[in-house]
Design a protein around this motif. Structure first.
Motif, PDB file in Angstrom:
ATOM      1  N   HIS A   1      11.675  10.654  -2.822  1.00 35.44           N
ATOM      2  CA  HIS A   1      10.319  11.190  -2.855  1.00 35.44           C
ATOM      3  C   HIS A   1       9.329  10.248  -2.186  1.00 35.44           C
ATOM      4  CE1 HIS A   1      10.816  14.315  -6.331  1.00 35.44           C
ATOM      5  NE2 HIS A   1      11.640  14.506  -5.327  1.00 35.44           N
ATOM      6  N   LEU A   2       9.503   8.955  -2.374  1.00 32.16           N
ATOM      7  CA  LEU A   2       8.590   7.996  -1.753  1.00 32.16           C
ATOM      8  C   LEU A   2       8.742   7.991  -0.240  1.00 32.16           C
ATOM      9  CD1 LEU A   2       6.473   5.832  -1.972  1.00 32.16           C
ATOM     10  CD2 LEU A   2       8.255   4.151  -2.483  1.00 32.16           C
ATOM     11  N   ALA A   3       9.972   8.116   0.247  1.00 33.95           N
ATOM     12  CA  ALA A   3      10.191   8.187   1.692  1.00 33.95           C
ATOM     13  C   ALA A   3       9.544   9.438   2.279  1.00 33.95           C
ATOM     14  CB  ALA A   3      11.684   8.160   1.998  1.00 33.95           C
ATOM     15  N   GLU A   4       9.682  10.572   1.572  1.00 35.04           N
ATOM     16  CA  GLU A   4       9.050  11.810   2.035  1.00 35.04           C
ATOM     17  C   GLU A   4       7.534  11.682   2.026  1.00 35.04           C
ATOM     18  OE1 GLU A   4      10.502  14.915  -0.434  1.00 35.04           O
ATOM     19  OE2 GLU A   4      12.540  14.893   0.398  1.00 35.04           O
ATOM     20  N   LEU A   5       7.002  10.985   1.029  1.00 35.17           N
ATOM     21  CA  LEU A   5       5.553  10.784   0.955  1.00 35.17           C
ATOM     22  C   LEU A   5       5.052  10.018   2.170  1.00 35.17           C
ATOM     23  CD1 LEU A   5       2.824  10.826  -0.583  1.00 35.17           C
ATOM     24  CD2 LEU A   5       3.555   8.702  -1.684  1.00 35.17           C
ATOM     25  N   LEU A   6       5.753   8.960   2.555  1.00 34.57           N
ATOM     26  CA  LEU A   6       5.327   8.155   3.706  1.00 34.57           C
ATOM     27  C   LEU A   6       5.351   8.961   4.997  1.00 34.57           C
ATOM     28  CD1 LEU A   6       7.025   4.711   2.961  1.00 34.57           C
ATOM     29  CD2 LEU A   6       4.640   5.376   2.641  1.00 34.57           C
ATOM     30  N   HIS A   7       6.243   9.961   5.067  1.00 33.04           N
ATOM     31  CA  HIS A   7       6.281  10.817   6.259  1.00 33.04           C
ATOM     32  C   HIS A   7       5.018  11.671   6.374  1.00 33.04           C
ATOM     33  CE1 HIS A   7      10.157  10.256   8.192  1.00 33.04           C
ATOM     34  NE2 HIS A   7      10.722  10.139   6.996  1.00 33.04           N
ATOM     35  N   GLU A   8       4.373  11.948   5.240  1.00 35.95           N
ATOM     36  CA  GLU A   8       3.222  12.850   5.235  1.00 35.95           C
ATOM     37  C   GLU A   8       1.880  12.120   5.247  1.00 35.95           C
ATOM     38  OE1 GLU A   8       3.662  16.072   5.551  1.00 35.95           O
ATOM     39  OE2 GLU A   8       5.828  15.679   5.578  1.00 35.95           O
ATOM     40  N   VAL A   9       1.896  10.801   5.174  1.00 32.31           N
ATOM     41  CA  VAL A   9       0.648  10.031   5.102  1.00 32.31           C
ATOM     42  C   VAL A   9      -0.103  10.108   6.427  1.00 32.31           C
ATOM     43  CG1 VAL A   9      -0.311   7.711   4.886  1.00 32.31           C
ATOM     44  CG2 VAL A   9       1.479   8.464   3.323  1.00 32.31           C
ATOM     45  N   LYS A  10      -1.400  10.415   6.350  1.00 27.70           N
ATOM     46  CA  LYS A  10      -2.258  10.467   7.533  1.00 27.70           C
ATOM     47  C   LYS A  10      -3.007   9.152   7.751  1.00 27.70           C
ATOM     48  CE  LYS A  10      -1.226  14.748   8.314  1.00 27.70           C
ATOM     49  NZ  LYS A  10      -0.335  15.093   9.449  1.00 27.70           N
ATOM     50  N   LEU A  11      -3.241   8.412   6.665  1.00 34.11           N
ATOM     51  CA  LEU A  11      -3.983   7.157   6.774  1.00 34.11           C
ATOM     52  C   LEU A  11      -3.592   6.263   5.612  1.00 34.11           C
ATOM     53  CD1 LEU A  11      -6.261   5.491   8.193  1.00 34.11           C
ATOM     54  CD2 LEU A  11      -7.846   6.526   6.561  1.00 34.11           C
ATOM     55  N   LEU A  12      -3.485   4.977   5.900  1.00 35.07           N
ATOM     56  CA  LEU A  12      -3.195   3.973   4.876  1.00 35.07           C
ATOM     57  C   LEU A  12      -4.330   2.960   4.870  1.00 35.07           C
ATOM     58  CD1 LEU A  12      -1.457   2.343   2.890  1.00 35.07           C
ATOM     59  CD2 LEU A  12      -0.274   1.349   4.871  1.00 35.07           C
ATOM     60  N   ILE A  13      -4.945   2.780   3.711  1.00 36.36           N
ATOM     61  CA  ILE A  13      -6.027   1.807   3.543  1.00 36.36           C
ATOM     62  C   ILE A  13      -5.501   0.653   2.693  1.00 36.36           C
ATOM     63  CG2 ILE A  13      -8.309   1.392   2.568  1.00 36.36           C
ATOM     64  CD1 ILE A  13      -9.043   4.259   3.183  1.00 36.36           C
ATOM     65  N   LEU A  14      -5.560  -0.557   3.240  1.00 37.51           N
ATOM     66  CA  LEU A  14      -5.140  -1.765   2.522  1.00 37.51           C
ATOM     67  C   LEU A  14      -6.359  -2.661   2.345  1.00 37.51           C
ATOM     68  CD1 LEU A  14      -3.162  -3.746   1.284  1.00 37.51           C
ATOM     69  CD2 LEU A  14      -2.516  -4.471   3.588  1.00 37.51           C
ATOM     70  N   ASP A  15      -6.839  -2.752   1.125  1.00 37.89           N
ATOM     71  CA  ASP A  15      -8.011  -3.584   0.823  1.00 37.89           C
ATOM     72  C   ASP A  15      -7.566  -5.019   0.552  1.00 37.89           C
ATOM     73  OD1 ASP A  15     -10.627  -4.216   0.461  1.00 37.89           O
ATOM     74  OD2 ASP A  15     -10.786  -3.361  -1.551  1.00 37.89           O
ATOM     75  N   GLU A  16      -8.457  -5.961   0.860  1.00 31.95           N
ATOM     76  CA  GLU A  16      -8.164  -7.383   0.686  1.00 31.95           C
ATOM     77  C   GLU A  16      -6.883  -7.776   1.422  1.00 31.95           C
ATOM     78  OE1 GLU A  16     -10.297  -9.267  -0.506  1.00 31.95           O
ATOM     79  OE2 GLU A  16     -11.590  -8.007  -1.743  1.00 31.95           O
ATOM     80  N   ALA A  17      -6.738  -7.297   2.651  1.00 36.26           N
ATOM     81  CA  ALA A  17      -5.530  -7.575   3.428  1.00 36.26           C
ATOM     82  C   ALA A  17      -5.307  -9.065   3.696  1.00 36.26           C
ATOM     83  CB  ALA A  17      -5.582  -6.797   4.747  1.00 36.26           C
ATOM     84  N   PRO A  18      -6.347  -9.868   3.990  1.00 39.96           N
ATOM     85  CA  PRO A  18      -6.099 -11.295   4.270  1.00 39.96           C
ATOM     86  C   PRO A  18      -5.485 -12.054   3.096  1.00 39.96           C
ATOM     87  CG  PRO A  18      -8.253 -10.639   5.075  1.00 39.96           C
ATOM     88  CD  PRO A  18      -7.742  -9.518   4.234  1.00 39.96           C
ATOM     89  N   MET A  19      -5.567 -11.505   1.896  1.00 37.93           N
ATOM     90  CA  MET A  19      -4.995 -12.179   0.730  1.00 37.93           C
ATOM     91  C   MET A  19      -3.514 -11.874   0.564  1.00 37.93           C
ATOM     92  SD  MET A  19      -8.047 -11.585  -2.051  1.00 37.93           S
ATOM     93  CE  MET A  19      -7.118 -12.445  -3.318  1.00 37.93           C
ATOM     94  N   THR A  20      -2.963 -11.005   1.413  1.00 35.36           N
ATOM     95  CA  THR A  20      -1.560 -10.620   1.328  1.00 35.36           C
ATOM     96  C   THR A  20      -0.691 -11.589   2.138  1.00 35.36           C
ATOM     97  OG1 THR A  20      -2.225  -8.305   1.142  1.00 35.36           O
ATOM     98  CG2 THR A  20       0.076  -8.730   1.669  1.00 35.36           C
ATOM     99  N   GLN A  21       0.446 -11.962   1.590  1.00 39.30           N
ATOM    100  CA  GLN A  21       1.347 -12.867   2.280  1.00 39.30           C
ATOM    101  C   GLN A  21       1.876 -12.250   3.568  1.00 39.30           C
ATOM    102  OE1 GLN A  21       4.631 -14.081  -0.127  1.00 39.30           O
ATOM    103  NE2 GLN A  21       5.321 -15.702   1.248  1.00 39.30           N
TER     104      GLN A  21
END
Length: 297
Positions: free
Chosen positions: A266-286
């Motif tokens: 289900h998660l793989a199918e969800l990623l196929h349908e995503v139109k936009l991904l928002i990642l907040d506080e990206a510089p804090m991610t490794q």
């Protein structure tokens, strides 16, 4: 054969019969209309000639039969049968079946599930919707999406409420926010893709911008995932998640790490349908988290 006067049997008289037209049931579709036309059209030398009337070649034997006026079209009856009457309990049944009491379905989804129900009834009687070319067919992609819990959750929004929230937020955007908003929405609508980095110190309205974009796309029934590098930051986003939870990123990251997303889930199918991904506080991610997710995509 006996006569009324003599009451004696006489041999049957031969009338030059060439052969017999095999019986065909009315439910057999084109074969039935072909058989009926053979009783009407004299001397056809081909199937195309059999479908020709007044110099016009009809598409099907059924159309030709109608053109001869041998049967009335049932179009008016089909129009009188409203799909709403056939599907008035679909939403209620699906809410119970999928254990999702707040589930919302579009008209297209309800119609699709109604066709599936009709298909099941026909299958029990040895028939299928494909046996009736004039009827619409169910869309398998809509069915798989509706059975995916993650996709249902991302589409289960009050559209009117989201539109009202968006209009309020949009009217308060400053020129810089509006420029970013139009660039991102334009890229999504044009399906050209892109990577946008929104930079600014705390309190400059980044989260406000993200909410405006989210309400705009979600009100158009598009799937947008809002994630953040930390749990506190994710709480500020509507239906936000941490990136590690949403994409199953390992907590202990190594250079050769991978996300725990399996194919055909289900998660793989969800990623196929995503139109936009928002990642907040990206510089804090490794760094490895970005590399792991990039390999997964």
């Amino acid at each position: 054969m006996g006569t009324k006067k003599t009451k004696t049997w006489e041999p049957r008289k031969q009338r030059g019969c060439i052969g017999r037209i095999v019986y065909s049931h009315p439910a057999s579709g084109e074969r039935y209309y072909l058989r009926m036309l053979l009783n009407v059209v004299k001397g056809p030398r081909s199937f195309e000639e059999l479908r020709t009337l007044d110099g016009t070649v009809q598409n099907t034997f059924k159309d030709t039969y109608f053109a001869y006026g041998l049967i009335n079209d049932d179009k008016e009856w089909a129009e009188e049968i409203s799909w709403e009457a056939l599907s008035d309990d679909i939403l209620h049944k699906k809410r119970i079946q999928l254990r999702y009491p707040d589930m919302i379905l579009t008209e297209a989804q309800i119609q699709n599930y109604c066709l599936v129900e009709i298909q099941m009834l026909l299958n029990k009687n040895g028939k299928a919707l494909s046996d009736f070319p004039d009827l619409p067919q169910p869309d398998p992609s809509l069915i798989s999406h509706l059975d995916n819990r993650l996709i249902r959750e991302e589409l289960n929004y009050n559209i009117q409420e989201l539109k009202a929230i968006h209009d309020s937020l949009y009217s308060s955007l400053n020129p810089d926010q509006l420029k970013v908003y139009e660039s991102i929405i334009g890229a999504v609508n044009a399906q050209v893709g892109g990577l946008f980095f929104v930079y600014g110190p705390g309190g400059t309205g980044k989260t406000f911008l993200y909410k405006t974009i989210l309400t705009k796309l979600r009100s158009g029934r598009m799937i947008v995932l809002a994630v953040a590098s930390s749990g506190i930051a994710s709480l500020l986003l509507p239906d936000g998640r941490t990136a590690h939870i949403r994409f199953v990123i390992p907590l202990e990251l190594l250079e050769n790490s991978t996300c725990g997303i399996k194919q055909n889930t289900h998660l793989a199918e969800l990623l196929h349908e995503v139109k936009l991904l928002i990642l907040d506080e990206a510089p804090m991610t490794q760094r490895y988290a970005f590399e792991v997710f990039d390999k997964t995509l």
